[in-house]
Design a protein around this motif. Structure first.
Motif, PDB file in Angstrom:
ATOM      1  N   CYS A 186       0.918  -1.141  -0.149  1.00  0.00           N
ATOM      2  CA  CYS A 186       0.101   0.120   0.154  1.00  0.00           C
ATOM      3  C   CYS A 186       0.940   1.184   0.087  1.00  0.00           C
ATOM      4  CB  CYS A 186      -1.112   0.135   1.205  1.00  0.00           C
ATOM      5  SG  CYS A 186      -0.328   0.173   2.907  1.00  0.00           S
ATOM      6  N   ASP A 187       0.313   2.211  -0.608  1.00  0.00           N
ATOM      7  CA  ASP A 187       0.982   3.749  -0.548  1.00  0.00           C
ATOM      8  C   ASP A 187       0.114   4.774  -0.352  1.00  0.00           C
ATOM      9  OD1 ASP A 187       3.298   5.320  -0.568  1.00  0.00           O
ATOM     10  OD2 ASP A 187       3.161   5.527  -2.706  1.00  0.00           O
ATOM     11  N   ILE A 188       0.623   5.905   0.108  1.00  0.00           N
ATOM     12  CA  ILE A 188      -0.297   6.818   0.257  1.00  0.00           C
ATOM     13  C   ILE A 188       0.313   8.127  -0.319  1.00  0.00           C
ATOM     14  CG2 ILE A 188      -1.191   8.699   1.972  1.00  0.00           C
ATOM     15  CD1 ILE A 188      -1.504   6.523   3.983  1.00  0.00           C
ATOM     16  N   SER A 189      -0.312   8.828  -1.284  1.00  0.00           N
ATOM     17  CA  SER A 189       0.289   9.808  -1.876  1.00  0.00           C
ATOM     18  C   SER A 189       0.833  10.972  -1.024  1.00  0.00           C
ATOM     19  CB  SER A 189      -0.776  10.514  -2.945  1.00  0.00           C
ATOM     20  OG  SER A 189      -0.301  11.754  -3.542  1.00  0.00           O
ATOM     21  N   SER A 190       1.873  11.738  -1.516  1.00  0.00           N
ATOM     22  CA  SER A 190       2.464  12.895  -0.549  1.00  0.00           C
ATOM     23  C   SER A 190       1.742  14.053  -0.692  1.00  0.00           C
ATOM     24  CB  SER A 190       3.925  12.977  -0.739  1.00  0.00           C
ATOM     25  OG  SER A 190       4.304  13.230  -2.146  1.00  0.00           O
ATOM     26  N   CYS A 242       3.201  -1.342  -5.351  1.00  0.00           N
ATOM     27  CA  CYS A 242       2.581  -0.069  -6.087  1.00  0.00           C
ATOM     28  C   CYS A 242       3.124   1.032  -5.321  1.00  0.00           C
ATOM     29  CB  CYS A 242       0.891  -0.124  -5.748  1.00  0.00           C
ATOM     30  SG  CYS A 242       0.395  -0.260  -4.159  1.00  0.00           S
ATOM     31  N   ALA A 243       3.134   1.934  -6.054  1.00  0.00           N
ATOM     32  CA  ALA A 243       3.657   3.442  -5.548  1.00  0.00           C
ATOM     33  C   ALA A 243       3.316   4.468  -6.164  1.00  0.00           C
ATOM     34  CB  ALA A 243       5.282   3.229  -5.408  1.00  0.00           C
ATOM     35  N   PHE A 244       3.108   5.685  -5.608  1.00  0.00           N
ATOM     36  CA  PHE A 244       2.682   6.809  -6.170  1.00  0.00           C
ATOM     37  C   PHE A 244       3.865   7.692  -6.518  1.00  0.00           C
ATOM     38  CE2 PHE A 244      -1.193   6.366  -3.683  1.00  0.00           C
ATOM     39  CZ  PHE A 244      -2.312   6.628  -4.657  1.00  0.00           C
ATOM     40  N   SER A 245       3.744   8.559  -7.764  1.00  0.00           N
ATOM     41  CA  SER A 245       4.842   9.471  -7.968  1.00  0.00           C
ATOM     42  C   SER A 245       4.835  10.593  -7.029  1.00  0.00           C
ATOM     43  CB  SER A 245       4.599  10.112  -9.203  1.00  0.00           C
ATOM     44  OG  SER A 245       3.136  10.707  -9.373  1.00  0.00           O
TER      45      SER A 245
END
Length: 473
Positions: A186-190, A242-245
């Protein structure tokens, strides 16, 4: 365009994780090592590889400053390294000695989280390297973790499929069954989303072949709410990473199907599919300060990609049109713009009311309320904010905004200026927020405000309107 510019092939076993700082790339592997490379020329740093774990290394991450690197392993420890010279700063033993699957620094580097195969999750104090708080997910192994940009909470994902939201006191704020066969990452956008309330964008992926996008709403005193947004399709096998830019506009994923897919988050459309790895893709990460993407695999390699960010993203070209083109937009052009702004739910409503480009630019709070019947204040605010951004883009880039037209609080062009008791003019919403936060002093003088009354500055508002019209001619 994503161009493969370098391949790292120094590990002797599966690559499990990769992570960027502003100047380095770190990778870790089943071969028990962590390797660190310079982003200048992708050469390995003199102190690399880092050796200290006695079993496979599952995860590595940099602190926000990039000066500290953490890694965790099947050996039940999380090791903390000085990223400048490779010295060991601490060896943190999971209280249960269970294999540690994931580790993450909080945005302010106050805490380091470690999550283990027995479901235990530990918050470590980074200054003292002492255990601060600990807890357990109700079922399964803890395999994923991500902090909110403000550091007020973090999310963990487990092999039983749950996403759990925790605060920094290790209190469980929310729990959601997200992936039937288990969460993998999981990832949270900065970059937060604001429409009157503060939303954070989160992605999760799992053994069910799916990537899900979520919105996390943080409300003071009301806790946290996790809202499902949509599912991204494309992979034909379990999605492992998965990862956000950094700007939140793209999401990358890696899968057992050996593919890497880059999505545009606002529309969910696929921008690129990369298929150079020969085995499962286990990890992917965007660089924070450069257009680079790293993908790691069970083929023992890490591919580094250069992204061409100059090209407009699919489904987002309408937004870059000139003022004349905006006024000439058709209803379909407006629909495409709504989708690009993550406002696809309004497409039907706008089409039913025949909203073209000219009508779009003329929409106001009153017309959204009375004519389009958008009842939610938050949604109206979001639509108006996007329209305002569109109007601002039509102003000549060379134009210098007169300082008296800028709100002293936000330093943005005012739309609804008001005069406060200190004699200065502010954007109404900004000043109301200032006062609502129990501030009773002037933002300009820091002296007590004799009154909290805000008076509309119609003269200034008309002057700003005339100036904007002049810039758009």
């Amino acid at each position: 365009m994503a161009t493969l510019i370098h391949t790292v092939a120094d590990h002797s076993d599966d690559v499990n994780c990769c992570a960027f700082s502003s100047s380095c790339l770190a990778t870790c592997s089943l071969d028990k090592t962590i390797r660190v490379y310079s982003l200048n020329n992708f050469t390995e740093l003199p102190y690399s590889p880092l050796k200290g774990h006695t079993y496979a290394v599952h995860c590595c991450c940099f602190s926000p400053s990039g000066h500290v690197l953490a890694s965790c392993s099947t050996d039940g420890t999380t090791m903390v390294w000085d990223a400048r010279d490779g010295q060991t700063l601490a060896v943190l033993e999971q209280p249960s000695s269970s294999p540690v699957r994931v580790c993450r620094f909080s945005p302010g580097s106050t805490y380091l989280v470690s999550g283990a195969a027995d479901g235990s999750v530990v918050l470590w104090n980074v200054q003292s390297f002492k255990l601060y708080r600990s807890g357990n997910v109700k079922d399964g192994s803890l395999v994923a973790c991500a902090f909110s940009p403000n550091g007020n909470f973090f999310v963990t994902g487990s092999s039983c499929g749950d996403l759990t939201v925790w605060d920094d006191k290790m209190r469980c704020l929310y729990n959601e069954k997200a992936h039937d066969l288990g969460v993998t990452c999981c990832d949270i956008s900065s970059q937060p989303i604001s429409d009157g309330s503060t939303y954070f964008q989160m992605a999760s992926c799992g053994q069910d072949n799916q990537i899900k996008l979520w919105l996390i709403l943080c409300a003071d005193f009301l806790g946290v709410e996790l809202k499902y947004r949509c599912t991204l399709n494309g992979h034909t096998a379990p999605v492992l990473a998965c990862a956000f830019s950094y700007d939140g506009q793209m999401l990358v994923s890696g899968s057992v199907d050996k593919c890497v897919i880059i999505y545009e988050t606002s529309t969910g459309s696929t921008l690129h599919t990369l298929s150079q790895h020969t085995r499962y893709v286990t990890t992917c990460a965007f660089a924070p300060c450069s257009p680079l993407l790293a993908t790691g695999s069970m083929d023992k390699t890490v591919n580094i990609w250069q992204l061409d960010l100059k090209q407009p993203c699919a489904g987002n070209t309408v937004e870059n049109e000139s003022k004349v083109a905006v006024e000439e937009w058709s209803e379909d052009d407006v629909s495409a713009w709504l989708c690009a702004q993550d406002l696809a739910d309004f497409v039907g409503l706008f089409k039913m009311n025949n909203i073209d480009g000219k009508e779009l630019l003329n929409l106001t709070k009153e017309s959204l309320t009375n004519e389009l019947k958008i009842g939610s204040l938050g949604l109206r605010s979001k639509v108006l904010q996007k329209i305002e951004e569109l109007r601002m883009k039509m102003i000549s880039p060379s134009a210098t905004i007169p300082d008296e037209f800028l709100c002293p609080i936000t330093r943005e062009l005012m739309k609804d200026p008001v005069i406060a008791a200190d004699g200065y003019s502010y954007e109404k919403e900004a000043m109301e927020n200032w006062i609502s936060n129990k501030r009773r002093s002037s933002p300009m003088t820091n002296l007590p405000l004799p009154s909290l009354t805000l008076t509309p500055n119609r003269t200034l508002r008309m002057a700003i309107g005339r100036w904007r019209e002049a810039q758009q001619q």
